[in-house]
Write a protein that holds these residues in place. Structure first.
Motif, PDB file in Angstrom:
ATOM      1  N   GLU A  64      15.968 -31.131 -68.027  1.00 14.19           N
ATOM      2  CA  GLU A  64      14.680 -30.503 -68.559  1.00 14.19           C
ATOM      3  C   GLU A  64      13.563 -31.492 -68.438  1.00 14.19           C
ATOM      4  O   GLU A  64      13.467 -32.701 -68.370  1.00 14.19           O
ATOM      5  N   THR A  65      12.181 -30.997 -68.244  1.00 11.16           N
ATOM      6  CA  THR A  65      11.212 -31.643 -68.463  1.00 11.16           C
ATOM      7  C   THR A  65      10.176 -31.134 -69.427  1.00 11.16           C
ATOM      8  O   THR A  65       9.792 -29.903 -69.704  1.00 11.16           O
ATOM      9  N   VAL A  66       9.724 -32.153 -70.319  1.00  7.48           N
ATOM     10  CA  VAL A  66       9.186 -31.758 -71.504  1.00  7.48           C
ATOM     11  C   VAL A  66       7.881 -32.529 -71.493  1.00  7.48           C
ATOM     12  O   VAL A  66       8.182 -33.908 -71.567  1.00  7.48           O
ATOM     13  N   LYS A  67       6.814 -32.278 -71.649  1.00  3.80           N
ATOM     14  CA  LYS A  67       5.450 -32.905 -71.746  1.00  3.80           C
ATOM     15  C   LYS A  67       5.173 -34.166 -70.617  1.00  3.80           C
ATOM     16  O   LYS A  67       4.985 -35.213 -70.829  1.00  3.80           O
ATOM     17  N   GLY A  68       5.887 -33.754 -69.462  1.00  4.69           N
ATOM     18  CA  GLY A  68       5.758 -34.848 -68.214  1.00  4.69           C
ATOM     19  C   GLY A  68       6.713 -35.499 -68.205  1.00  4.69           C
ATOM     20  O   GLY A  68       6.639 -36.605 -67.477  1.00  4.69           O
ATOM     21  N   TRP A  69       7.790 -35.600 -68.718  1.00  3.06           N
ATOM     22  CA  TRP A  69       9.003 -36.391 -68.931  1.00  3.06           C
ATOM     23  C   TRP A  69      10.204 -35.785 -68.472  1.00  3.06           C
ATOM     24  O   TRP A  69      10.446 -34.808 -69.203  1.00  3.06           O
ATOM     25  N   ALA A  70      10.832 -36.013 -67.493  1.00  2.18           N
ATOM     26  CA  ALA A  70      11.934 -35.441 -67.052  1.00  2.18           C
ATOM     27  C   ALA A  70      13.344 -36.259 -67.850  1.00  2.18           C
ATOM     28  O   ALA A  70      13.425 -37.485 -67.618  1.00  2.18           O
ATOM     29  N   PHE A  71      14.150 -35.258 -68.473  1.00  4.49           N
ATOM     30  CA  PHE A  71      15.340 -35.802 -69.103  1.00  4.49           C
ATOM     31  C   PHE A  71      16.640 -35.731 -68.223  1.00  4.49           C
ATOM     32  O   PHE A  71      16.846 -34.438 -67.688  1.00  4.49           O
ATOM     33  N   GLY A  72      17.347 -36.595 -67.924  1.00  8.25           N
ATOM     34  CA  GLY A  72      18.533 -36.368 -67.043  1.00  8.25           C
ATOM     35  C   GLY A  72      19.227 -37.504 -66.514  1.00  8.25           C
ATOM     36  O   GLY A  72      19.383 -38.476 -67.367  1.00  8.25           O
ATOM     37  N   TYR A  73      20.029 -37.776 -65.458  1.00  2.84           N
ATOM     38  CA  TYR A  73      20.778 -38.787 -65.332  1.00  2.84           C
ATOM     39  C   TYR A  73      20.732 -39.169 -63.797  1.00  2.84           C
ATOM     40  O   TYR A  73      20.809 -38.236 -63.035  1.00  2.84           O
ATOM     41  N   ALA A  74      20.893 -40.391 -63.266  1.00  2.00           N
ATOM     42  CA  ALA A  74      21.039 -40.955 -62.040  1.00  2.00           C
ATOM     43  C   ALA A  74      22.401 -40.340 -61.736  1.00  2.00           C
ATOM     44  O   ALA A  74      23.430 -40.898 -62.245  1.00  2.00           O
TER      45      ALA A  74
END
Length: 287
Positions: A64-74
């Motif tokens: 997900e991307t919220v307020k310009g930050w992408a959450f996830g994993y390498a």
């Protein structure tokens, strides 16, 4: 679970975690690549502390991307966190090569005298897609246009080096940077990971994870040999030869050689004995 490997932030979770965790929604995510050179910070929270770094071209699965930050994993080690979304692009093409030189420069033209256009710094371990090549220059996919890298500075992704210590020795003198993963600044676990990956050995990102997962544990009385790993609380180093440790360390603030027994005594004086002596087996996946 360890948040560094837990593909959920409570709001969103990876689809593989259905039935195991509580989240508002589940998704497979969308794979992006780092397109802002030479590296992107992987943070524990938006605008938070840096945990590790991702290199140009490395893949990051965005949940997900919220307020310009992408959450996830390498994708290469599963390390979970947040990346500034401006550093990423949902590119469909896959990398074909990695940078095998300590550092290189991707240029706007295939000419070492090029003075116009971009000069993009790339670190050892950066991943690129080569679309054409000759003896001198390889064309790589860039954003927003193609770039050119010296062919001798690239190696196919499936061509593994044979000695991780030789790879690590190529970074001698690199500044010590906590959480660093590149030839522009690196820490102890970053030095282990970048060398292992060049040799086709899967490797987690932090030293405590590496201590738990990498290699075969040896008896403390086992004579050290080149390629062994020694672990302390919060620290790891390569055995370069039976008398020498190679490590990125805050004592010298660089990647350096240090007499092995002297390093063991020096670190023990700060209350940290060696916790594990491990030996890798090349040609197999250790994690």
């Amino acid at each position: 679970m360890d948040r560094r490997q837990f593909r959920s932030n409570g709001t969103v979770a990876h689809s593989s975690l259905k039935g195991q965790v509580t989240a508002e929604r589940f998704t497979d995510g969308q794979v992006h690549r780092v397109v802002c050179p030479p590296r992107a910070a992987l943070c524990k929270s938006p605008f938070g502390d840096r945990d590790r770094e991702l290199l140009w071209g490395q893949s990051f699965n965005v949940l997900e991307t919220v307020k310009g930050w992408a959450f996830g994993y390498a994708l290469h080690d599963g390390y979970t966190g947040y990346v500034d979304a401006r550093m990423l692009s949902p590119l469909d093409d896959r990398a074909t090569h990695r940078v095998s030189a300590r550092q290189t420069m991707a240029l706007a033209a295939p000419d070492f005298k090029a003075t116009r256009g971009e000069h993009v710094p790339l670190s050892l371990g950066s991943e690129v897609r080569v679309t054409s090549t000759d003896d001198k220059w390889s064309t790589i996919t860039g954003v927003p246009h193609d770039l050119f890298v010296p062919t001798r500075h690239l190696t196919p992704l499936d061509a593994n080096d044979s000695d991780p210590v030789t790879v690590a020795e190529g970074l001698l003198g690199t500044p010590y940077v906590w959480g660093g993963n590149s030839a522009f600044g690196i820490d102890c676990s970053g030095l282990v990971q970048i060398a292992c990956r060049a040799c086709g050995i899967s490797c987690p990102g932090d030293s405590d994870q590496q201590m738990a997962q990498l290699g075969t544990t040896l008896d403390p009385k086992t004579p050290p040999q080149r390629g062994d790993l020694l672990y302390w609380k919060g620290h790891v180093g390569w055995v370069s030869d039976p008398d020498t440790l190679l490590h990125a360390n805050a004592h010298s603030m660089s990647v350096t050689y240090e007499p092995l027994q002297g390093a063991i005594r020096r670190i023990a004086e700060h209350g940290d004995p060696v916790l594990r002596h491990a030996r890798l087996t090349l040609g197999r996946k250790d994690v």
